[in-house]
Motif scaffolding. Structure first.
Motif, PDB file in Angstrom:
ATOM      1  N   ARG A 190      -3.216   4.774   0.562  1.00  0.00           N
ATOM      2  CA  ARG A 190      -2.284   5.538  -0.069  1.00  0.00           C
ATOM      3  C   ARG A 190      -1.088   4.035  -0.243  1.00  0.00           C
ATOM      4  NH1 ARG A 190      -0.282  10.253  -0.940  1.00  0.00           N
ATOM      5  NH2 ARG A 190      -1.991  11.085   0.363  1.00  0.00           N
ATOM      6  N   ILE A 191      -0.691   3.942  -1.292  1.00  0.00           N
ATOM      7  CA  ILE A 191      -0.047   2.811  -1.761  1.00  0.00           C
ATOM      8  C   ILE A 191       1.568   3.480  -1.845  1.00  0.00           C
ATOM      9  CG2 ILE A 191       0.804   1.261  -3.522  1.00  0.00           C
ATOM     10  CD1 ILE A 191      -2.334   1.497  -4.463  1.00  0.00           C
ATOM     11  N   HIS A 192       2.610   3.089  -1.120  1.00  0.00           N
ATOM     12  CA  HIS A 192       4.014   3.358  -1.012  1.00  0.00           C
ATOM     13  C   HIS A 192       4.761   2.376  -1.725  1.00  0.00           C
ATOM     14  CE1 HIS A 192       3.186   6.357   2.216  1.00  0.00           C
ATOM     15  NE2 HIS A 192       2.426   5.493   2.792  1.00  0.00           N
ATOM     16  N   THR A 193       5.499   2.934  -2.524  1.00  0.00           N
ATOM     17  CA  THR A 193       6.551   2.120  -3.394  1.00  0.00           C
ATOM     18  C   THR A 193       7.995   2.674  -3.347  1.00  0.00           C
ATOM     19  OG1 THR A 193       6.503   3.187  -5.490  1.00  0.00           O
ATOM     20  CG2 THR A 193       4.701   1.596  -4.980  1.00  0.00           C
ATOM     21  N   ASP A 194       8.813   1.935  -3.841  1.00  0.00           N
ATOM     22  CA  ASP A 194      10.113   2.795  -3.885  1.00  0.00           C
ATOM     23  C   ASP A 194      10.490   3.742  -4.682  1.00  0.00           C
ATOM     24  OD1 ASP A 194      10.169   1.057  -6.055  1.00  0.00           O
ATOM     25  OD2 ASP A 194      12.244   0.012  -5.688  1.00  0.00           O
ATOM     26  N   ALA A 195       9.431   4.195  -5.628  1.00  0.00           N
ATOM     27  CA  ALA A 195       9.316   5.005  -6.532  1.00  0.00           C
ATOM     28  C   ALA A 195       8.434   6.224  -6.250  1.00  0.00           C
ATOM     29  CB  ALA A 195       9.491   4.507  -7.949  1.00  0.00           C
ATOM     30  N   GLY A 196       7.812   6.376  -5.386  1.00  0.00           N
ATOM     31  CA  GLY A 196       6.810   7.103  -4.754  1.00  0.00           C
ATOM     32  C   GLY A 196       5.445   6.331  -4.259  1.00  0.00           C
ATOM     33  N   ASP A 197       4.422   7.377  -4.168  1.00  0.00           N
ATOM     34  CA  ASP A 197       3.088   6.947  -3.719  1.00  0.00           C
ATOM     35  C   ASP A 197       2.264   7.239  -4.570  1.00  0.00           C
ATOM     36  OD1 ASP A 197       2.143   9.315  -2.348  1.00  0.00           O
ATOM     37  OD2 ASP A 197       4.217   9.238  -1.667  1.00  0.00           O
ATOM     38  N   ALA A 198       0.751   6.655  -4.228  1.00  0.00           N
ATOM     39  CA  ALA A 198      -0.285   7.011  -4.742  1.00  0.00           C
ATOM     40  C   ALA A 198      -1.536   6.913  -3.913  1.00  0.00           C
ATOM     41  CB  ALA A 198      -0.679   5.913  -6.123  1.00  0.00           C
ATOM     42  N   LEU A 199      -2.416   7.639  -4.054  1.00  0.00           N
ATOM     43  CA  LEU A 199      -3.581   7.689  -3.389  1.00  0.00           C
ATOM     44  C   LEU A 199      -5.004   7.075  -4.164  1.00  0.00           C
ATOM     45  CD1 LEU A 199      -4.531   8.373  -0.528  1.00  0.00           C
ATOM     46  CD2 LEU A 199      -5.269  10.453  -1.364  1.00  0.00           C
ATOM     47  N   VAL A 200      -5.342   5.985  -3.684  1.00  0.00           N
ATOM     48  CA  VAL A 200      -6.761   5.539  -4.526  1.00  0.00           C
ATOM     49  C   VAL A 200      -7.698   5.332  -3.359  1.00  0.00           C
ATOM     50  CG1 VAL A 200      -5.036   4.270  -5.915  1.00  0.00           C
ATOM     51  CG2 VAL A 200      -5.898   3.184  -4.265  1.00  0.00           C
ATOM     52  N   LEU A 201      -8.961   5.081  -4.275  1.00  0.00           N
ATOM     53  CA  LEU A 201     -10.157   4.974  -3.404  1.00  0.00           C
ATOM     54  C   LEU A 201     -10.433   3.456  -3.174  1.00  0.00           C
ATOM     55  CD1 LEU A 201     -12.814   6.003  -2.219  1.00  0.00           C
ATOM     56  CD2 LEU A 201     -13.938   5.761  -4.431  1.00  0.00           C
ATOM     57  N   LEU A 202      -9.904   2.922  -2.125  1.00  0.00           N
ATOM     58  CA  LEU A 202      -9.848   1.379  -1.682  1.00  0.00           C
ATOM     59  C   LEU A 202      -9.623   1.366  -0.290  1.00  0.00           C
ATOM     60  CD1 LEU A 202      -9.807  -1.393  -3.007  1.00  0.00           C
ATOM     61  CD2 LEU A 202      -7.104  -1.223  -3.237  1.00  0.00           C
ATOM     62  N   ARG A 203     -10.401   0.320   0.254  1.00  0.00           N
ATOM     63  CA  ARG A 203     -10.183  -0.147   1.608  1.00  0.00           C
ATOM     64  C   ARG A 203      -8.928  -0.861   1.903  1.00  0.00           C
ATOM     65  NH1 ARG A 203     -15.823  -2.232   3.976  1.00  0.00           N
ATOM     66  NH2 ARG A 203     -15.258  -3.792   2.344  1.00  0.00           N
ATOM     67  N   LEU A 204      -8.326  -0.622   3.083  1.00  0.00           N
ATOM     68  CA  LEU A 204      -7.082  -1.602   3.285  1.00  0.00           C
ATOM     69  C   LEU A 204      -7.536  -2.786   3.418  1.00  0.00           C
ATOM     70  CD1 LEU A 204      -3.998  -1.687   4.277  1.00  0.00           C
ATOM     71  CD2 LEU A 204      -4.917  -1.060   6.614  1.00  0.00           C
ATOM     72  N   ARG A 205      -8.632  -3.062   4.188  1.00  0.00           N
ATOM     73  CA  ARG A 205      -9.093  -4.562   4.415  1.00  0.00           C
ATOM     74  C   ARG A 205      -9.334  -5.270   3.055  1.00  0.00           C
ATOM     75  NH1 ARG A 205     -14.620  -5.656   7.084  1.00  0.00           N
ATOM     76  NH2 ARG A 205     -15.325  -4.731   5.135  1.00  0.00           N
TER      77      ARG A 205
END
Length: 266
Positions: A190-205
């Motif tokens: 989950r990518i958090h920004t100051d304008a909302g978030d998005a869920l993508v298929l990607l490992r944190l590492r």
């Protein structure tokens, strides 16, 4: 010796242009003033000689600064905390490779011990004065930032550029917003920004490796925070959390408390 991320940022086009302009100005001033008896040389030869020495010194200083910044980051310290004393120390360390190379370029051989001593004192003294003047000029008369701090600003600029590229690649609809944090959710991110978030298929590492060490800090096994996100610290019993506008709260693991303190977040 240096972290690849650090040297990559030191060699960014914007930073190279800045240093190139400062080098050109230094060569012009030294050619015009002609210290140490160089006024006896023809102007073109004098300029070429000063150019060679300035280039040698600049390369040596960049390598030393890169090593210092990398060492401080590995030990959880902030590059921007370096004081003017570091500028002089960096010049003295850079003198170890720079002075012999300048001696060979000037005399075509290693001269007597007395000549070497005088040349070394003059070179280190002039190098320290020029470095202090250059960093003071960059920061303004009220804030004499050291050379390493000026480069730290360039590193921060590079980190913001990496975040922009990351958003454009993985969350195009959030491109141009400020990246705050990353949160691992199983195999998703989950990518958090100051304008909302998005869920993508990607490992944190993989995301952290792609952003680079200069862009932020992993504060928990499931959370990463952008270096310029400016979170607020909240203590909950024995635990710490980083909070952002919009309600996002990021826990800080005990192992990462010291690193967050070094960033100035706690």
């Amino acid at each position: 010796m240096n972290e690849p991320g650090v040297m990559a940022q030191l060699l960014r086009p914007a930073e190279l242009r800045r240093r190139g302009l400062l080098m050109a100005a230094t060569v012009l001033v030294l050619t015009f003033l002609a210290p140490w008896g160089t006024d006896r040389l023809p102007p073109m030869r004098r300029a070429c000689g000063w150019l060679a020495m300035v280039v040698v010194w600049e390369v040596a200083i960049v390598l030393v600064v890169g090593a210092v910044l990398a060492w401080r980051r590995r030990h959880g310290r902030q590059a921007a905390c370096l004081g003017p004393g570091w500028t002089v120390a960096i010049v003295m360390i850079a003198a170890v490779p720079a002075v012999p190379l300048c001696l060979l370029a000037t005399f075509r051989h290693i001269p007597s011990a007395a000549t070497c001593a005088v040349f070394t004192l003059n070179s280190v003294g002039l190098g320290a004065i020029i470095s202090l003047l250059r960093t003071r000029w960059r920061a303004g008369p009220s804030e004499a930032a050291p050379e390493a701090a000026a480069i730290a600003m360039a590193l921060a600029d590079g980190a913001r550029g990496d975040a922009d590229a990351f958003l454009a690649r993985h969350a195009p609809h959030l491109a141009g917003t400020q990246l705050l944090a990353l949160e691992a959710e199983d195999h998703y991110l989950r990518i958090h920004t100051d304008a909302g978030d998005a869920l993508v298929l990607l490992r944190l590492r993989d995301a952290v490796e792609g952003l680079g060490a200069e862009s932020g800090l992993q504060v928990h096994r499931s959370f990463w925070v952008a270096r310029d996100a400016a979170p607020l610290a909240r203590r909950r019993g024995q635990a710490w959390a980083l909070e952002f506008a919009g309600g996002l709260s990021v826990p800080v693991s005990r192992a990462n408390v010291a690193a967050c303190r070094a960033e100035g977040w706690l």
